[in-house]
Design an enzyme around this catalytic site. Structure first.
Site, PDB file in Angstrom:
ATOM      1  N   PHE A   1      42.633  44.724  34.773  1.00 56.79           N
ATOM      2  CA  PHE A   1      43.665  42.822  35.120  1.00 56.79           C
ATOM      3  C   PHE A   1      44.143  43.481  36.627  1.00 56.79           C
ATOM      4  CE2 PHE A   1      42.397  42.596  30.863  1.00 56.79           C
ATOM      5  CZ  PHE A   1      42.460  40.836  30.780  1.00 56.79           C
ATOM      6  N   LEU A   2      43.581  43.852  37.135  1.00 53.55           N
ATOM      7  CA  LEU A   2      43.886  44.233  38.756  1.00 53.55           C
ATOM      8  C   LEU A   2      44.314  43.105  40.057  1.00 53.55           C
ATOM      9  CD1 LEU A   2      41.436  47.391  39.206  1.00 53.55           C
ATOM     10  CD2 LEU A   2      43.887  47.662  38.191  1.00 53.55           C
TER      11      LEU A   2
ATOM     12  N   LYS B   1      28.632  53.541  52.623  1.00 52.42           N
ATOM     13  CA  LYS B   1      30.287  53.626  51.522  1.00 52.42           C
ATOM     14  C   LYS B   1      30.267  54.633  51.124  1.00 52.42           C
ATOM     15  CE  LYS B   1      31.460  49.743  49.276  1.00 52.42           C
ATOM     16  NZ  LYS B   1      31.173  48.670  48.519  1.00 52.42           N
TER      17      LYS B   1
ATOM     18  N   PHE C   1      53.517  32.982  39.329  1.00 56.03           N
ATOM     19  CA  PHE C   1      52.622  32.170  40.058  1.00 56.03           C
ATOM     20  C   PHE C   1      53.080  30.623  39.900  1.00 56.03           C
ATOM     21  CE2 PHE C   1      50.242  35.939  38.509  1.00 56.03           C
ATOM     22  CZ  PHE C   1      49.352  35.656  39.835  1.00 56.03           C
ATOM     23  N   LEU C   2      54.943  30.375  40.031  1.00 56.28           N
ATOM     24  CA  LEU C   2      55.085  29.616  40.152  1.00 56.28           C
ATOM     25  C   LEU C   2      55.366  28.739  42.075  1.00 56.28           C
ATOM     26  CD1 LEU C   2      56.955  28.284  37.008  1.00 56.28           C
ATOM     27  CD2 LEU C   2      54.316  27.229  38.138  1.00 56.28           C
TER      28      LEU C   2
ATOM     29  N   THR D   1      29.669  40.275  40.603  1.00 59.19           N
ATOM     30  CA  THR D   1      28.458  39.889  40.261  1.00 59.19           C
ATOM     31  C   THR D   1      29.914  38.076  41.507  1.00 59.19           C
ATOM     32  OG1 THR D   1      31.528  39.377  39.027  1.00 59.19           O
ATOM     33  CG2 THR D   1      29.342  40.837  37.690  1.00 59.19           C
TER      34      THR D   1
ATOM     35  N   ARG E   1      38.447  36.663  51.663  1.00 63.26           N
ATOM     36  CA  ARG E   1      37.300  36.416  50.472  1.00 63.26           C
ATOM     37  C   ARG E   1      38.241  34.589  49.844  1.00 63.26           C
ATOM     38  NH1 ARG E   1      34.869  40.445  46.936  1.00 63.26           N
ATOM     39  NH2 ARG E   1      37.047  41.604  47.270  1.00 63.26           N
TER      40      ARG E   1
ATOM     41  N   CYS F   1      39.074  36.454  42.666  1.00 62.05           N
ATOM     42  CA  CYS F   1      38.763  36.032  41.464  1.00 62.05           C
ATOM     43  C   CYS F   1      38.755  34.949  41.289  1.00 62.05           C
ATOM     44  CB  CYS F   1      40.205  37.275  40.618  1.00 62.05           C
ATOM     45  SG  CYS F   1      39.536  38.933  40.527  1.00 62.05           S
TER      46      CYS F   1
ATOM     47  N   GLY G   1      52.280  26.684  47.894  1.00 68.63           N
ATOM     48  CA  GLY G   1      51.459  26.932  49.124  1.00 68.63           C
ATOM     49  C   GLY G   1      50.150  26.025  49.407  1.00 68.63           C
TER      50      GLY G   1
END
Length: 461
Positions: free
Chosen positions: A166-167, A35, A270-271, A86, A349, A281, A274
């Site tokens: 907060f990405l 990497k 976020f409403l 983490t 993920r 996250c 789906g």
């Protein structure tokens, strides 16, 4: 300012590159040699809009470097960011082994005052554990006669800061360059005041039009990150529950979404119903917060339901397919558009596509999938998922373009709302499918597509 970032994953790489873009001098450390070598050549290991160009620009300017020399990395930075992974452990708690290893490395190699910034997402109280790990190494050095360590008892040559990220994947560079808030948790006393002043200077280029920096204590900053992601995950699961009910009572959930979103107390973000949330996250952080609550003798019953709803939602489209074709999908071919958990990223993920594709293959179906950027990540992820049933992989194929995936398919499943799918010719799609049947897991299209001759099944439409 000289800045060190330990860890070159998603958060570490974006943080380092954006800080270098602001004129700071960055040195990044990672244990992964391949990497580091790729990054030193300007090849990012993640897909993120604007990142390759910014990486190349700052490498060329000499403001951004990469190393595997741990001591060099720690020595370089007046501010040292810990931005390692983490991952969840078997209980759902955040595994802090990499965070604490980074803290020990700082304690082993530091020679002068440092601001140690915890950037990784961690449970409440981790900053104190990081502080103790650094102090432990300093004290061990002092006992061995290392004068550079000073006295860990009489003088602590560092300050701890909690600075959660907060990405949003897909817009991470823009989010960093134009933040809506900068949360900085510091200790009380002179060391904390000095650290806060340092962070204000560090973030000054991103904080000009109005003061976005929110100073608080360490534990509150750590908790803020989990609380934010838990709230967003809750909104998604709440809307998915309503969408499923809307189908049963004959209501178009899109009309409802617009109606409630117009209330400024609620808003539209976020409403969107789906197949549920995925990525690195929300699932991890919801589980970690539940584990923190359990460790303190409390149940977070709303968040328990949020996680349960999300897992069930990943199977909603499969249920629709089985209702149409029956439980045995042998001889059926399904086109899949979209593999990553959201558009503008290659992150697989906990992507819902993994559950959907696995279920179709397990019932005898054949899948031909297409994604604009996530194909290679998907190959690896799905091979891992089906390691105990490798024969299923023979029924999974990847196409080079959307229409190739749809050619001759019994149905099309839309699993990620990539913008490119919106602009494709519906007449061409109808002609290439064996039958004009679409299962839309992201409500990419409008129900009016039915007037074009499509049999259209979506979420709550």
């Amino acid at each position: 300012m000289n800045i060190t970032v330990l860890g070159t994953g998603y958060v570490g790489l974006v943080t380092a590159t954006c800080l270098a873009e602001a004129g700071h001098r960055l040195l990044c450390f990672d244990v992964d040699r391949s990497k580091i070598e790729r990054l030193a050549q300007g090849e990012p290991c993640i897909h993120e809009k604007g990142l390759p160009e910014m990486l190349a620009r700052n490498l060329a300017a000499g403001r951004l470097r990469f190393t595997q020399d741990e001591a060099e990395a720690v020595h370089h930075g007046d501010v040292v960011f810990i931005a390692v992974g983490t991952p969840p452990d078997a209980t759902g708690a955040a595994d802090l082994q990499y965070v604490l290893a980074a803290a020990q490395a700082i304690g082993q190699h530091m020679r002068s005052w440092k601001v140690v910034v915890q950037k990784s997402t961690v449970p409440v109280g981790t900053a104190q554990r990081v502080r103790a790990a650094v102090l432990g190494q300093l004290e061990a050095r002092r006992e061995k006669g290392d004068a550079a360590a000073g006295s860990a008892l009489d003088h602590v040559p560092f300050a701890m800061v909690a600075n959660p990220e907060f990405l949003k994947e897909g817009t991470a560079v823009d989010d960093f360059m134009r933040p809506d808030r900068i949360v900085v948790g510091v200790e009380e006393g002179p060391a904390g005041e000095r650290a806060l002043a340092t962070l204000r200077e560090l973030y000054a280029p991103f904080n000009r039009q109005r003061d976005r920096l929110l100073a608080m204590d360490l534990r509150a900053a750590e908790f803020t990150k989990y609380a934010a992601n838990a709230m967003l995950a809750t909104r998604i699961s709440f809307m998915n529950e309503l969408a499923n009910l809307a189908e049963r009572v004959g209501v178009d959930i899109e009309q409802v979404r617009r109606g409630i979103g117009a209330d400024p107390r609620i808003g539209h973000a976020f409403l969107y119903p789906g197949l549920g949330y995925g990525g690195s996250c929300f699932p991890k952080d919801v589980r970690a917060l539940l584990r923190t609550a359990a460790d303190h003798g409390q149940r977070l019953r709303i968040l328990e339901a949020v996680g349960d709803v999300n897992e069930a939602q990943k199977q909603i489209l499969v249920a629709k397919v089985l209702q149409r074709f029956g439980p045995d999908l042998t001889g059926r071919t399904f086109a899949v558009w979209g593999l990553s958990f959201k558009p503008n990223t290659d992150d697989m993920r906990e992507a819902p596509s993994r559950c959907v594709i696995g279920a179709l293959l397990a019932r005898g179906g054949r899948v031909v999938a297409y994604d604009p950027v996530a194909t290679e990540q998907a190959r690896r992820a799905l091979a891992e998922d089906m390691a105990d049933r490798p024969e299923l992989l023979a029924q999974l194929h990847f196409a080079d373009d959307p229409m190739q995936a749809a050619s001759g398919a019994d149905a099309l499943l839309v699993l990620t709302e990539w913008r490119v799918f919106r602009s494709l010719s519906l007449s061409a799609l109808k002609a290439t499918l064996r039958q004009p049947l679409i299962f839309d897991g992201r409500n990419l299209y409008e129900p009016s597509i039915r007037s074009e001759g499509f049999d259209y099944l979506a979420i709550g439409r």
